[in-house]
Each structure stands twice: as structure tokens, then as C-alpha cells.
Design a protein around this motif. Structure first.
Motif, PDB file in Angstrom:
ATOM      1  N   GLY A 119       0.829  -1.201   0.000  1.00 46.90           N
ATOM      2  CA  GLY A 119       0.000   0.000   0.000  1.00 46.90           C
ATOM      3  C   GLY A 119       0.859   1.245   0.000  1.00 46.90           C
ATOM      4  O   GLY A 119       2.067   1.195   0.256  1.00 46.90           O
ATOM      5  N   GLY A 120       0.238   2.360  -0.269  1.00 47.88           N
ATOM      6  CA  GLY A 120       0.927   3.646  -0.296  1.00 47.88           C
ATOM      7  C   GLY A 120       0.126   4.614  -1.140  1.00 47.88           C
ATOM      8  O   GLY A 120      -0.687   4.199  -1.964  1.00 47.88           O
ATOM      9  N   LEU A 121       0.358   5.877  -0.948  1.00 51.60           N
ATOM     10  CA  LEU A 121      -0.395   6.858  -1.731  1.00 51.60           C
ATOM     11  C   LEU A 121      -0.095   6.712  -3.218  1.00 51.60           C
ATOM     12  O   LEU A 121       0.966   6.225  -3.610  1.00 51.60           O
ATOM     13  CB  LEU A 121      -0.045   8.276  -1.279  1.00 51.60           C
ATOM     14  N   LEU A 140      -3.073   1.044   2.239  1.00 49.32           N
ATOM     15  CA  LEU A 140      -2.491   1.907   3.263  1.00 49.32           C
ATOM     16  C   LEU A 140      -3.422   2.059   4.465  1.00 49.32           C
ATOM     17  O   LEU A 140      -2.951   2.137   5.610  1.00 49.32           O
ATOM     18  CB  LEU A 140      -2.206   3.280   2.633  1.00 49.32           C
ATOM     19  N   VAL A 141      -4.738   2.099   4.212  1.00 52.03           N
ATOM     20  CA  VAL A 141      -5.704   2.282   5.308  1.00 52.03           C
ATOM     21  C   VAL A 141      -6.617   1.068   5.467  1.00 52.03           C
ATOM     22  O   VAL A 141      -7.681   1.163   6.082  1.00 52.03           O
ATOM     23  CB  VAL A 141      -6.541   3.568   5.093  1.00 52.03           C
ATOM     24  N   ILE A 163       3.458  -4.084   3.424  1.00 51.54           N
ATOM     25  CA  ILE A 163       4.525  -3.168   3.045  1.00 51.54           C
ATOM     26  C   ILE A 163       3.889  -1.842   2.647  1.00 51.54           C
ATOM     27  O   ILE A 163       3.006  -1.805   1.787  1.00 51.54           O
ATOM     28  CB  ILE A 163       5.341  -3.707   1.863  1.00 51.54           C
ATOM     29  N   VAL A 164       4.324  -0.781   3.271  1.00 49.69           N
ATOM     30  CA  VAL A 164       3.905   0.572   2.887  1.00 49.69           C
ATOM     31  C   VAL A 164       5.114   1.295   2.323  1.00 49.69           C
ATOM     32  O   VAL A 164       6.187   1.310   2.937  1.00 49.69           O
ATOM     33  CB  VAL A 164       3.330   1.339   4.091  1.00 49.69           C
ATOM     34  N   LEU A 220      -2.248   7.797   9.908  1.00 44.73           N
ATOM     35  CA  LEU A 220      -3.228   6.738  10.123  1.00 44.73           C
ATOM     36  C   LEU A 220      -2.601   5.367   9.903  1.00 44.73           C
ATOM     37  O   LEU A 220      -2.823   4.426  10.683  1.00 44.73           O
ATOM     38  CB  LEU A 220      -4.410   6.940   9.176  1.00 44.73           C
ATOM     39  N   ALA A 221      -1.793   5.246   8.861  1.00 49.95           N
ATOM     40  CA  ALA A 221      -1.149   3.970   8.568  1.00 49.95           C
ATOM     41  C   ALA A 221      -0.220   3.541   9.695  1.00 49.95           C
ATOM     42  O   ALA A 221      -0.184   2.362  10.076  1.00 49.95           O
ATOM     43  CB  ALA A 221      -0.391   4.051   7.250  1.00 49.95           C
TER      44      ALA A 221
END
Length: 247
Positions: free
Chosen positions: A10-12, A108-109, A124-125, A159-160
Motif C-alpha cells: 500500500g501507499g499513496l 495503506l488504510v 509493506i507501505v 493513520l497507517a
């Protein structure tokens, strides 16, 4: 469940999730989605169990919507959702491979929820400098201000990291490390997901100058505006090891 190791990235948006995912799925022990026909082969678009990021405004907005934040579900719901997601995702995985990877920015969330549905999963972020992430996202979201995009960056990662305290297996990766030292970074990531490290990406294979245009754009902005951004978000960026004055 016991035959496979599940990994969620995840990630933006524009943080490097696709890059990391594409590299990992080339490992001989790993399977990741390919040629699915959906954007960036993201699992969020291949299922109907939970709403994708676009339902909450998409890039630059989704993490600020409380409904987008998914947490643990009860055992019966987890079992039902696991069945639904496996039915949706299994056709796109090579189940002969031990490690199954799914990548979607809103993971991510979603990490606490996904852990309850897939016990033992690894998360993994990947994060990237807030200025370069936000300016890259603004190419898609022209009506959003840089102020709102950087604010979203801070909210999403705070938040993550709060959610990460509830996880059994969590790794934070910086895009800049992946670009500048892919061998060391990928060695760490591959060991984390439980596979023997192999050279899936050579040093210099990634264009290290890809963020330069965003750095130049930042310095070309009105100085009063950038100084206001630094005053408001500078401390937040420093908590993650970033300097807004030097993207």
C-alpha cells in the motif's frame, strides 16, 4: 491459507507502489497480478467486497474519509470475505507459487482489516517525499491544491502508522531508498516476505532523476506560498525524515 504467504503493498498514489509491486512479482517464488485489464493490475478493482479508493474521492482524498478506513471484522465476516476475495483474486495469481502479492494504494488504510481476513499476512507501505508525491498527484487532480494534497499525505501516513501498531508483520519502505540503492532495499523487502533475495533490479535501472521536475516546480512556486506550507507541514514531514525545504 497455510499453503501461501500473502503480501499486501500500500501507499499513496504516485509513491512507487507500482514500481515495488512489479519488481517483487518478478521473483521466481512470487506471483502478482498481470494483464488483468484493470488500472495498474490493482486488486481493489478486481473485487466487490469493499469499496475502492475512487468511492472516497480517489487520489489525494481517500484517506481523509472515515469510511475508507477499514479495521478488524469478526471471525464469521472475515471467513466470508476471505472466500469472496479469494474467488475474485485467485484466477489472477499463479497458485503454484508460495508468495501471493496484491497491490492497491488504499491498502495503506486497510491493513487491520486485511490482517483479520488473511491472518499472518505481511504488509509493506512505501512512502515518497510529500512534495514530489503531491505534485505528481496534482497532474491528475488539477483542481486540488498543493496544500490539500500535502495534508492528505500527512493524514494518510499518520493513520497507517497508527494501524501498524496492530499488525504482526509490517515494513515501511522509502521510495528514495528504492531508487538510490535498489539492491539493499529489495534484499530487505524480499527477506521480509520470506523469499531468498535475488537480483530482480540492477543498480541504475531506475531513473533517479524522475523527481527532479517536481523539485524544480516546487522551487518555481510563489515563495510566500511555499513558506506557508513549510510552516504548516514542516514538522509533520520531519517526523518521516523529509525536509519540505529540500524535496
Amino acid at each position: 491459507m497455510t499453503d501461501h504467504q500473502y503480501v499486501f503493498i500500500g501507499g499513496l498514489h504516485r509513491s512507487g507502489t507500482s514500481l515495488l509491486f512489479q519488481v517483487l512479482r518478478d521473483h521466481p517464488e512470487v506471483s502478482g497480478f498481470r494483464a488483468t485489464g484493470v488500472r495498474e493490475d490493482e486488486g481493489q478493482h478486481l473485487q466487490s467486497t469493499y469499496a475502492p479508493a475512487k468511492a472516497f474521492g480517489g487520489a489525494g482524498k481517500f484517506a481523509r474519509k472515515p469510511q475508507a478506513h477499514l479495521v478488524e471484522v469478526d471471525d464469521d465476516t472475515a471467513a466470508r470475505h476471505r472466500g469472496e476475495l479469494m474467488a475474485a483474486w485467485s484466477p489472477h495469481w499463479d497458485l503454484a507459487r508460495r508468495v501471493l502479492v496484491e497491490k492497491s494504494p488504499p491498502n495503506l488504510v486497510h491493513m487491520r482489516y486485511l490482517q483479520s481476513v488473511f491472518p499472518g499476512a505481511r504488509f509493506i507501505v512505501i512512502l515518497r517525499h510529500p512534495v514530489t508525491t503531491s505534485l505528481a498527484t496534482k497532474k491528475w487532480r488539477r483542481t486540488q491544491t498543493l496544500w490539500s494534497l500535502i495534508r492528505h499525505w500527512v493524514v494518510a501516513h499518520d493513520l497507517a502508522l497508527e494501524d501498524a501498531q496492530h499488525l504482526d508483520h509490517f515494513l515501511l519502505v522509502k521510495y528514495e531508498d528504492l531508487v538510490s540503492d535498489p539492491t539493499t532495499t529489495l534484499d530487505t523487502v524480499q527477506r521480509f516476505i520470506g523469499v531468498e533475495p535475488v537480483a530482480t533490479l540492477a543498480d541504475g535501472a531506475i531513473d533517479a532523476s524522475v523527481s527532479d521536475k517536481y523539485t524544480a516546480r516546487w522551487h518555481a512556486l510563489n515563495g510566500l506560498y511555499t513558506r506557508a506550507l513549510v510552516r504548516r507541514f514542516g514538522d509533520d514531514a520531519r517526523r518521516y525524515g523529509y525536509d519540505l525545504d529540500a524535496p
